[in-house]
Design a protein around this motif. Structure first.
Motif, PDB file in Angstrom:
ATOM      1  N   LYS A  23       0.835  -1.209   0.000  1.00 59.65           N
ATOM      2  CA  LYS A  23       0.000   0.000   0.000  1.00 59.65           C
ATOM      3  C   LYS A  23       0.865   1.253   0.000  1.00 59.65           C
ATOM      4  N   LEU A  24       1.969   1.220   0.738  1.00 58.77           N
ATOM      5  CA  LEU A  24       2.914   2.343   0.699  1.00 58.77           C
ATOM      6  C   LEU A  24       3.455   2.536  -0.711  1.00 58.77           C
ATOM      7  N   ASN A  25       3.718   1.429  -1.395  1.00 59.36           N
ATOM      8  CA  ASN A  25       4.203   1.479  -2.774  1.00 59.36           C
ATOM      9  C   ASN A  25       3.140   2.089  -3.689  1.00 59.36           C
ATOM     10  N   LEU A  78       0.108   6.712  12.016  1.00 58.85           N
ATOM     11  CA  LEU A  78       0.200   7.126  10.611  1.00 58.85           C
ATOM     12  C   LEU A  78       0.205   5.913   9.693  1.00 58.85           C
ATOM     13  N   LEU A  79       1.011   4.912  10.014  1.00 57.38           N
ATOM     14  CA  LEU A  79       1.071   3.712   9.182  1.00 57.38           C
ATOM     15  C   LEU A  79      -0.257   2.967   9.190  1.00 57.38           C
ATOM     16  N   PHE A  80      -0.925   2.934  10.339  1.00 61.69           N
ATOM     17  CA  PHE A  80      -2.226   2.266  10.395  1.00 61.69           C
ATOM     18  C   PHE A  80      -3.272   3.026   9.574  1.00 61.69           C
ATOM     19  N   ILE A  84      -5.562   1.465   6.342  1.00 58.35           N
ATOM     20  CA  ILE A  84      -7.025   1.388   6.177  1.00 58.35           C
ATOM     21  C   ILE A  84      -7.561   2.502   5.279  1.00 58.35           C
ATOM     22  N   ASN A  85      -6.658   3.237   4.645  1.00 62.93           N
ATOM     23  CA  ASN A  85      -7.082   4.402   3.858  1.00 62.93           C
ATOM     24  C   ASN A  85      -7.939   4.024   2.648  1.00 62.93           C
ATOM     25  N   ALA A 101      -7.671   6.844  13.017  1.00 62.71           N
ATOM     26  CA  ALA A 101      -6.864   5.689  13.455  1.00 62.71           C
ATOM     27  C   ALA A 101      -7.761   4.452  13.513  1.00 62.71           C
ATOM     28  N   ASP A 102      -7.821   3.780  14.669  1.00 65.58           N
ATOM     29  CA  ASP A 102      -8.623   2.558  14.735  1.00 65.58           C
ATOM     30  C   ASP A 102     -10.083   2.816  15.120  1.00 65.58           C
TER      31      ASP A 102
END
Length: 267
Positions: A23-25, A78-80, A84-85, A101-102
């Motif tokens: 997902k970061l990619n 931030l990573l979480f 889920i974005n 966030a969660d």
């Protein structure tokens, strides 16, 4: 209008590393940046060390952490959030999403009752599929569906089917430390807040003789005013809010040694 308040079980601990990196990619965090994030989340180890009453240590072996993002750091939430974005994209035809966030909320609104029910059904189906594909779990015991209506409106009868059980409508729920009810009266929230503030008021009355005026102001703003003012933009105009302001006047009178009939002024 209804809102589904999702509770993701152990959300930060269930993040799949390979999925997160892909997902970061996708969000163009590629090349050296992606490798840097891979070195940050992968190849982490942890172990448990226990001590008994005789101070004897019980040390377990190191185990590799295959899931989850490090907590207690800025990058964790931030990573979480990146993980889920893409959830809103799966249901944007039927509902709107609010991601914090969660704490994830799904808003479903429609003037037509049949379309409203249909959109809820489709949204739940898509959410269940997304949860499974992204290797997350939902704590359905703490997940609530809350409908909003006025005195002139009637609550729509619903049976919401989840992946594991039947989700029952709720009349109120806590979201980001605010008690929200179906008619937005804020009565439950103010009752809960009154209970907290009364306890703080009692503690301050007990400590009164030990502190200076400067210390009193610090205690008031740190332990009372900060709790009282949280979310006041929402519940401050409620007919029940006078209960809170009465408690505020009482504590100001205690600190300033004022009588019950004296006008209260801000500290």
């Amino acid at each position: 209008m209804g809102v589904l308040f999702l509770d993701l079980g152990k959300a930060f601990d269930c993040v799949d590393h390979d999925l997160l990196l892909s997902k970061l990619n996708f969000y163009v965090i590629t090349g050296k940046s992606n490798k840097l994030m891979e070195s940050y989340i992968k190849n982490r180890f942890q172990r448990i060390v226990l001590k008994d009453e005789f101070n004897t240590k019980l040390i377990y072996e190191w185990k590799r952490v295959n899931y989850g993002v490090p907590q207690g750091f800025v990058l964790g939430p931030l990573l979480f959030s990146i993980y889920i974005n893409d959830l809103p994209r799966t249901i944007n035809k039927y509902a709107e999403s609010v991601l914090y966030a969660d704490d994830t909320s799904i808003i479903i609104a429609n003037t037509n009752v049949h379309e409203y029910k249909h959109n809820i059904k489709l949204s739940m189906h898509e959410i269940n599929n997304w949860i499974v594909k992204n290797l997350l779990t939902v704590n359905y015991n703490k997940t609530y569906f809350l409908q909003f209506f006025t005195k002139k409106q009637k609550e729509v009868t619903l049976q919401i089917v989840t992946a594991n059980s039947l989700l029952i409508n709720s009349n109120s729920t806590k979201f980001l430390a605010l008690m929200i009810d179906s008619m937005l009266t804020w009565e439950e929230h103010i009752m809960d807040l009154s209970h907290k503030l009364n306890k703080i008021c009692f503690a301050i009355r007990t400590m009164k003789i030990f502190l200076t005026w400067k210390s009193w102001k610090m205690v008031y703003y740190s332990y009372f005013h900060s709790v009282m003012s949280y979310g006041i933009i929402f519940w401050g105009t409620s007919t029940y809010s006078n209960n809170i302001f009465r408690i505020q006047k009482r504590i100001i009178r205690i600190i300033s040694n004022s009588s019950k009939r004296e006008v209260c002024r801000q500290l």
